[in-house]
Design a protein around this motif. Structure first.
Motif, PDB file in Angstrom:
ATOM      1  N   PRO A  67       0.819  -1.220   0.000  1.00 28.09           N
ATOM      2  CA  PRO A  67       0.000   0.000   0.000  1.00 28.09           C
ATOM      3  C   PRO A  67       0.848   1.264   0.000  1.00 28.09           C
ATOM      4  O   PRO A  67       0.388   2.314  -0.444  1.00 28.09           O
ATOM      5  CB  PRO A  67      -0.820  -0.121   1.282  1.00 28.09           C
ATOM      6  CG  PRO A  67      -0.047  -1.046   2.161  1.00 28.09           C
ATOM      7  CD  PRO A  67       0.631  -2.005   1.240  1.00 28.09           C
ATOM      8  N   ALA A  68       2.079   1.161   0.485  1.00 28.93           N
ATOM      9  CA  ALA A  68       2.950   2.334   0.458  1.00 28.93           C
ATOM     10  C   ALA A  68       3.309   2.705  -0.971  1.00 28.93           C
ATOM     11  O   ALA A  68       3.336   3.893  -1.332  1.00 28.93           O
ATOM     12  CB  ALA A  68       4.207   2.064   1.274  1.00 28.93           C
ATOM     13  N   LEU A  69       3.586   1.693  -1.807  1.00 26.28           N
ATOM     14  CA  LEU A  69       3.868   1.980  -3.209  1.00 26.28           C
ATOM     15  C   LEU A  69       2.654   2.583  -3.901  1.00 26.28           C
ATOM     16  O   LEU A  69       2.769   3.539  -4.683  1.00 26.28           O
ATOM     17  CB  LEU A  69       4.308   0.700  -3.933  1.00 26.28           C
ATOM     18  CG  LEU A  69       5.650   0.094  -3.500  1.00 26.28           C
ATOM     19  CD1 LEU A  69       5.894  -1.211  -4.252  1.00 26.28           C
ATOM     20  CD2 LEU A  69       6.787   1.078  -3.749  1.00 26.28           C
ATOM     21  N   ALA A  70       1.498   2.042  -3.587  1.00 31.31           N
ATOM     22  CA  ALA A  70       0.277   2.567  -4.203  1.00 31.31           C
ATOM     23  C   ALA A  70       0.031   4.017  -3.814  1.00 31.31           C
ATOM     24  O   ALA A  70      -0.556   4.789  -4.589  1.00 31.31           O
ATOM     25  CB  ALA A  70      -0.914   1.705  -3.789  1.00 31.31           C
ATOM     26  N   ALA A  71       0.518   4.403  -2.625  1.00 30.48           N
ATOM     27  CA  ALA A  71       0.300   5.774  -2.149  1.00 30.48           C
ATOM     28  C   ALA A  71       1.403   6.725  -2.596  1.00 30.48           C
ATOM     29  O   ALA A  71       1.368   7.905  -2.257  1.00 30.48           O
ATOM     30  CB  ALA A  71       0.196   5.780  -0.633  1.00 30.48           C
ATOM     31  N   GLY A  72       2.390   6.225  -3.332  1.00 34.50           N
ATOM     32  CA  GLY A  72       3.396   7.121  -3.879  1.00 34.50           C
ATOM     33  C   GLY A  72       4.780   7.001  -3.283  1.00 34.50           C
ATOM     34  O   GLY A  72       5.669   7.787  -3.646  1.00 34.50           O
TER      35      GLY A  72
END
Length: 696
Positions: A678-683
């Motif tokens: 989810p961290a990658l998805a958030a940028g």
């Protein structure tokens, strides 16, 4: 660029020969030179005659070249970009430049101790504080003896007395203490004995000669004061004790008898015993410009190696362009190599070891570099670099020194308030270095516009407190512009032996005492005693897109000084800890004592966080299912603990999520994020892990 002249230096050479061939001819009438000094003087004469128009190389063949005086390169030796001079190992074996002499005349005594007569060897009056056996530094005769099984925590005594608060004055003194160990009563020549002590705060150590000892009271009086008061619980040992020559490798210099006593670490027929004679082994010095071109700033010994930093406008530096490549530099009392007010000088692929002070010292000048070297077993910093100008009258001008791709380890043997790499100036770069086994900082930076990037720092802060792998301290809001980018930091320890009663305060990245305007981006920290990052009362710092993992305490720490302390230090009121940004970082730890943030001295009287003007947002925090808390310390030292929802209800950390960032494998130190993180998805931008540390 064509090399017009190549000179050879070899152990079987002769300074009366031409030096243009690598070996003597069959007739024994020509061949290489015998000394580097002669090669320097030949080039000096050619330059003086105006006949030097191209690069020159001096090839130094395998062997050991001992120096009883500093090898100096002065203004008449300096060139330009068209006429650089390189002193390079020839590649046929190790070329060692050693700043001392070998002692080989001795008599074995009945107790197995070797006695070397300095008078008979022709060195009466020689005084030294280091001794090497086969290139390995040996300890002075000491009590308690050095413990090789516990090199950092063993071999100490502790000052008697009750537990005291180290932050309270009045529990010790700088000129002495009580030691009731009965061993001292059997010692003679008290005024030749030295105390090696970590006083009070454990920030640093002192080596101080004893003045007297009272066997009735146990009072030890010192010949000069220590940096801090000596408190109960402080650790220490005595050295240069004649009666304690009881461990292999220990030595004692009898100044009255002009004799050295050595407890051999091995049969002496297998040991080369050497002692240093010179202060700095190699010095390259340009002529300073007139005084009006300088900002003169006295720098503390522990920061600079005892020099005065000459803040000359770097672009006004002209001569230099001398390089040392592939050489081994060892055994001196001061620095291995010094560049002072020169341009374009280089140290490359060298090994610098066994120095009494700094390994390589860059003072002033411009465009100098230390690259691809191994620097180890130094008495103080591994590398110290200063230069550039930051002045309201002259503006800000970078020196552009670079410390790149070096292996720096086991530094700070004598001076514990030291760093693997220390920088003090404008526009200095430390990149792709690996640093480990140091008593205090990995990298210390002061000044403006410095860059610390792609380094790997681990197993540092081994002997001191209140420190970090990367540490900045300026006490000046306007010293800004430094960038800390993409460093891998782990196993940041701190001395915490049970008998030592103080706080650890060791962090990954520490912006201390009003350090401001720093960008901290893309760094990885793990296994730190304190947080991954600490902002101590600074302004306008940006901490973004970092991974702070596996800490025992808070994952990030923020502190404001008390109002009166800010006024004393800065002359300001309420300007500390303002306009900082903490955004898009991953905070994760499996340790049961870990928490999200700690805010010290950051609460109002009604217990609300007093941190307006700072931004905390869009972070990921994960404590592996345990409750996430934020601790806010009030003025009276009491702490309030807030849950993450309570913290966010006060308006902080908008967009921050308590979610597993899906790190691949912490135990295997695989810190890549899964594709579905989810961290990658958030940028969050993945870190360039393969680029951190030394490169081929």
């Amino acid at each position: 660029m064509t090399t017009t002249l190549i000179l050879h230096v070899a152990e079987d050479g002769c300074d009366g020969w031409s030096g243009i061939t690598s070996a003597p001819n069959k007739a024994g009438t020509d061949g290489p030179l015998a000394t580097i000094e002669e090669a320097r003087d030949r080039i000096r004469a050619i330059r003086k005659a105006g006949k030097l128009h191209s690069p020159v190389e001096v090839l130094i063949h395998a062997g050991r070249y001992s120096f009883t005086e500093t090898l100096r390169f002065e203004e008449q030796d300096l060139g330009n970009e068209q006429t650089p001079v390189t002193y390079r190992a020839a590649g046929d074996g190790e070329a060692i430049l050693a700043g001392g002499i070998r002692l080989d005349q001795y008599k074995m005594q009945d107790n197995g101790i070797a006695r070397f007569s300095l008078t008979e060897a022709g060195y009466a009056g020689l005084r030294f504080r280091q001794l090497f056996c086969n290139g390995i530094r040996q300890p002075m005769a000491r009590y308690p003896s050095y413990d090789p099984e516990q090199p950092y925590t063993g071999g100490y005594l502790y000052v008697d007395g009750p537990d005291v608060d180290l932050n309270e004055d009045g529990h010790g003194r700088k000129d002495g203490f009580i030691c009731r160990d009965p061993r001292l009563k059997g010692w003679s020549r008290i005024d030749e004995i030295e105390l090696f002590v970590f006083p009070r705060t454990n920030y640093c150590n002192d080596i101080v000669r004893l003045k007297s000892y009272d066997p009735e009271t146990g009072e030890v009086t010192l010949a000069e004061p220590t940096a801090y008061e000596i408190y109960p619980g402080d650790r220490f040992y005595f050295r240069n004790v004649r009666e304690e020559l009881d461990s292999a490798g220990e030595w004692y210099l009898d100044k009255q008898a002009e004799a050295l006593y050595l407890n051999p670490p091995a049969p002496l027929e297998e040991v080369a015993v050497t002692v240093p004679l010179v202060e700095n082994l190699i010095e390259v010095s340009g002529r300073p410009k007139p005084a009006e071109d300088f900002n003169i700033e006295k720098i503390d010994w522990t920061d600079s190696g005892g020099e005065i930093r000459l803040a000359q406008h770097p672009e006004r530096t002209t001569g230099g362009f001398i390089a040392f490549e592939g050489l081994t530099v060892e055994g001196c009392n001061g620095a291995g190599i010094v560049f002072r007010n020169v341009r374009g000088c280089r140290v490359r692929q060298c090994e610098i070891r066994g120095t009494g002070n700094v390994g390589v010292l860059l003072l002033g000048g411009i465009d100098c570099s230390v690259a691809d070297c191994e620097i180890r077993d130094t008495g103080n910093h591994g590398v110290y670099a200063s230069g550039g100008v930051r002045s309201p009258f002259m503006g800000r001008h970078a020196c552009r020194h670079e410390i790149r791709n070096n292996y720096v380890h086991h530094t700070g043997v004598f001076t514990k308030n030291s760093a693997g790499i220390a920088m003090n100036g404008v526009g200095i770069v430390a990149a792709h270095n690996e640093i480990h086994d140091g008593p205090r900082w990995g990298i210390l930076s002061r000044g403006s516009d410095n860059r610390i990037e792609y380094n790997r720092i681990h197993h540092v802060n081994l002997e001191t407190s209140d420190t970090a792998a990367i540490y900045l301290v300026d006490r000046d809001f306007s010293m800004n512009g430094t960038r800390i980018l993409y460093n891998r930091i782990h196993d940041v320890l701190g001395y915490s032996e049970e008998k030592w009663r103080s706080h650890g305060l060791t962090y990954g990245i520490y912006l201390d005492d009003y350090t401001s305007g720093v960008e901290v981006r893309g760094n990885l920290t793990y296994r730190t005693l304190g947080g991954g990052a600490y902002i101590h009362a600074g302004q306008d710092n940006i901490i973004e897109n970092n991974m702070f993992l596996e800490t025992n305490a808070e994952l990030a720490h923020f502190r404001r000084w008390e109002a009166e302390r800010e006024y004393r230090a800065m002359g300001t009121h309420g300007l500390g800890l303002r306009r900082n940004v903490f955004r898009n970082n991953i905070l994760a730890s499996r340790q049961a004592t870990a928490k999200m943030y700690l805010f010290s001295n950051c609460a109002t009287e009604d217990h609300l966080p007093d941190i307006d003007g700072n931004t905390f947002e869009h972070n990921f925090v994960w404590l592996y299912g345990r409750e996430i808390s934020v601790e806010v310390e009030r003025r009276d030292g009491q702490r309030d603990s807030l849950s993450l929802p309570s913290w966010q209800a006060l308006g902080w950390d908008a967009g921050t999520r308590a979610a597993d960032p899906l790190i691949a494998d912490l135990d295997a130190e695989n810190f890549r994020l899964a594709e579905e993180s989810p961290a990658l998805a958030a940028g969050f931008v993945p870190l360039p892990l393969e680029r951190m540390g030394r490169q081929p």
